[in-house]
Scaffold this active site. Structure first.
Site, PDB file in Angstrom:
ATOM      1  N   ASN A 208       0.847  -1.199   0.000  1.00  0.00           N
ATOM      2  CA  ASN A 208       0.000   0.000   0.000  1.00  0.00           C
ATOM      3  C   ASN A 208       0.881   1.248   0.000  1.00  0.00           C
ATOM      4  O   ASN A 208       2.100   1.149   0.010  1.00  0.00           O
ATOM      5  CB  ASN A 208      -0.956  -0.027   1.198  1.00  0.00           C
ATOM      6  N   PHE A 322      -4.047   2.706  15.302  1.00  0.00           N
ATOM      7  CA  PHE A 322      -4.414   3.716  14.312  1.00  0.00           C
ATOM      8  C   PHE A 322      -5.607   3.218  13.518  1.00  0.00           C
ATOM      9  O   PHE A 322      -5.765   2.019  13.311  1.00  0.00           O
ATOM     10  CB  PHE A 322      -3.239   4.000  13.362  1.00  0.00           C
TER      11      PHE A 322
HETATM   12  N1  CTP Z   1      -2.844  -3.703  12.486  1.00  0.00           N
HETATM   13  C1  CTP Z   1      -1.905  -4.636  12.828  1.00  0.00           C
HETATM   14  N2  CTP Z   1      -1.802  -5.809  12.154  1.00  0.00           N
HETATM   15  C2  CTP Z   1      -2.652  -6.089  11.145  1.00  0.00           C
HETATM   16  C3  CTP Z   1      -3.614  -5.150  10.763  1.00  0.00           C
HETATM   17  C4  CTP Z   1      -3.691  -3.960  11.458  1.00  0.00           C
HETATM   18  O1  CTP Z   1      -1.119  -4.382  13.765  1.00  0.00           O
HETATM   19  N3  CTP Z   1      -2.557  -7.240  10.496  1.00  0.00           N
HETATM   20  C5  CTP Z   1      -2.963  -2.435  13.229  1.00  0.00           C
HETATM   21  C6  CTP Z   1      -2.562  -1.210  12.461  1.00  0.00           C
HETATM   22  O2  CTP Z   1      -1.187  -0.912  12.635  1.00  0.00           O
HETATM   23  C7  CTP Z   1      -3.456  -0.131  13.035  1.00  0.00           C
HETATM   24  C8  CTP Z   1      -4.733  -0.894  13.311  1.00  0.00           C
HETATM   25  O3  CTP Z   1      -4.326  -2.242  13.522  1.00  0.00           O
HETATM   26  O4  CTP Z   1      -2.970   0.329  14.283  1.00  0.00           O
HETATM   27  C9  CTP Z   1      -5.659  -0.779  12.159  1.00  0.00           C
HETATM   28  O5  CTP Z   1      -6.669  -1.736  12.284  1.00  0.00           O
HETATM   29  P1  CTP Z   1      -7.330  -2.421  11.006  1.00  0.00           P
HETATM   30  O6  CTP Z   1      -8.448  -3.253  11.529  1.00  0.00           O
HETATM   31  O7  CTP Z   1      -6.356  -3.046  10.125  1.00  0.00           O
HETATM   32  O8  CTP Z   1      -7.805  -1.156  10.280  1.00  0.00           O
HETATM   33  P2  CTP Z   1      -8.363  -1.122   8.862  1.00  0.00           P
HETATM   34  O9  CTP Z   1      -7.552  -1.937   7.927  1.00  0.00           O
HETATM   35  O10 CTP Z   1      -8.523   0.319   8.577  1.00  0.00           O
HETATM   36  O11 CTP Z   1      -9.704  -1.881   9.229  1.00  0.00           O
HETATM   37  P3  CTP Z   1     -11.023  -2.103   8.442  1.00  0.00           P
HETATM   38  O12 CTP Z   1     -10.700  -3.230   7.517  1.00  0.00           O
HETATM   39  O13 CTP Z   1     -11.931  -2.449   9.542  1.00  0.00           O
HETATM   40  O14 CTP Z   1     -11.302  -0.801   7.771  1.00  0.00           O
END
Ligand code: CTP
Length: 400
Positions: A208, A322
């Site tokens: 990303n 975040f």
């Molecule tokens: N995070 C993480 N490990 C992952 C995914 C996310 O540590 N595999 C952490 C990110 O660093 C951030 C937070 O979780 O602090 C974001 O949550 P996430 O659920 O991934 O957010 P989005 O992708 O925005 O979620 P959604 O799909 O619900 O929009």
């Protein structure tokens, strides 16, 4: 910025009248201020002025039974997060440098564990005098003490030279800066930053647009706030922040492994600012995939969630996540905080052009179980400083 309990000491000098403005500025910034005056100070300004400005009784004597019954001097020394002596006269500096405790202010300086900042103010010849300079050298060796100033310029007596007290606005800025600096003193902090890359074959990957700038700025601000910082970083084009240990990772699985190891080694605060890929290819081809049919499907599987895994540990540190959202920012962010059992969540509205992803600027709203605060729009550096001050404050309260 976190509100502080500031004990302002005023000693005898013409600059004492400027301290009234300093009290006003500190109160305006949200700090609690208590004023202690020496006998010399009372010759220049009255306690009533400072009582009216601080909204608190002013202490002038160590041996005042009535005042001691309200808040004893040891209690007052413990109350302060920061002592500022402005103006600090040559006589006061001499007494402090030699550990005297012969009045309330020197006694408080001996009894406190809080940092002590001194804003010297005196005639230029007194400042340059070898005895004053010897006392200054002694004070400079003291890790609890900071010297703020003096400034150069025209003096009340008509002389010109060093010895002017720094202006109240400058002192207020220095106080703001020092409260930010100490917010994470002695804490062990682990931060994730940047994107992850999930390989499809030896030459391709899913990733990303995360630049890592916000996470790197937080690592740098946390370091300046006194923390020991480990930064677990996906592939980004940024230099390691000064004094921060960077551990490079590529995939979400690497990130989880490194974060677990870093937290196992001891961690008070975990900040997950990385934009981790939620899915990875089910398998990574050993050889480059050759194009064949018009369409191709890639089977993806969920990646482990580093933040949720760390927050679910029985020995979980204070966790900050975040959330990048485009709609209903507050609702989704608070929901994410509750689902992942976080102490705080930093939400950015990534639908605002020019802010957030891959930009130098950002605007965030921070949520915790019983409050919220908006920071910015501002540079990611300034946002990181405010964020670190806010986290330091919440972390301090969580620790009781
Ligand atoms: N995070 C993480 N490990 C992952 C995914 C996310 O540590 N595999 C952490 C990110 O660093 C951030 C937070 O979780 O602090 C974001 O949550 P996430 O659920 O991934 O957010 P989005 O992708 O925005 O979620 P959604 O799909 O619900 O929009």
């Amino acid at each position: 910025m976190a509100a502080k309990r500031i004990l302002l000491g005023i000693t005898g000098g013409i600059a004492a009248y400027k301290s009234a403005e300093l009290v006003r500025l500190l109160k305006k910034a949200g700090h609690s201020v208590r004023v202690v005056m020496t006998r010399g100070a009372e010759a220049f300004v009255t306690p009533l002025t400072f009582q009216a400005l601080s909204g608190e009784p002013v202490r002038t004597s160590l041996l005042d039974p009535e005042a001691e019954a309200g808040m004893g001097h040891i209690e007052l020394a413990k109350w302060a997060d920061q002592i500022v002596v402005a103006p600090a006269s040559a006589d006061f500096l001499a007494r402090l440098a030699n550990g005297l405790a012969d009045d309330l202010l020197t006694t408080l300086c001996c009894a406190t564990e809080a940092p002590i900042a001194l804003a010297p103010a005196m005639n230029q010849a007194m400042w340059g005098n070898h005895r004053t300079q010897r006392n200054i050298r002694l004070l400079q060796e003291d890790p609890q003490i900071s010297l703020w100033g003096p400034d150069q310029g025209e003096q009340a007596c008509g002389d010109t030279g060093p010895g002017r007290m720094l202006e109240p606005l400058v002192l207020a800025e220095l106080i703001a800066e020092s409260s930010r600096q100490g917010a994470l003193m002695g804490k062990r902090v682990v931060i994730t930053a940047g994107p992850t890359r999930e390989p499809i074959d030896p030459v391709r990957y899913i990733s990303n647009h995360s630049s890592g700038k916000m996470g790197y700025a937080i690592a740098s601000a946390a370091r300046r706030a006194g923390a020991e910082v480990v930064l677990i970083s996906g592939p980004v084009a940024l230099a390691a922040p000064a004094g921060v240990e960077v551990r490079q990772v590529i995939t979400a699985a690497d990130m989880l492994q490194q974060a677990t190891a870093a937290v196992d080694a001891g961690c008070d605060l975990f900040v997950a600012s990385a934009a981790v890929a939620d899915y990875r290819p089910e398998s990574c081809e050993a050889d480059k995939i050759k194009k064949s049919s018009e369409q191709m499907a890639l089977a993806l599987v969920r990646n482990p969630d580093t933040l949720a895994t760390i927050a679910a540990r029985p020995d979980a540190p204070f966790t900050v996540g975040f959330a990048a959202e485009t709609t209903d920012v507050a609702r989704y962010a608070v929901d994410k905080m509750q689902r992942k059992k976080l102490n705080m969540i930093v939400a950015n509205d990534v639908s605002v052009p020019g802010l957030g992803f891959n930009s130098d600027n950002n605007a965030v709203t921070v949520f915790w179980p019983d409050g919220q605060a908006s920071i910015g729009p501002d540079s990611k550096q300034r946002i990181a400083e405010h964020l670190v001050a806010l986290i330091g404050d919440r972390l301090g309260q969580a620790a009781g």
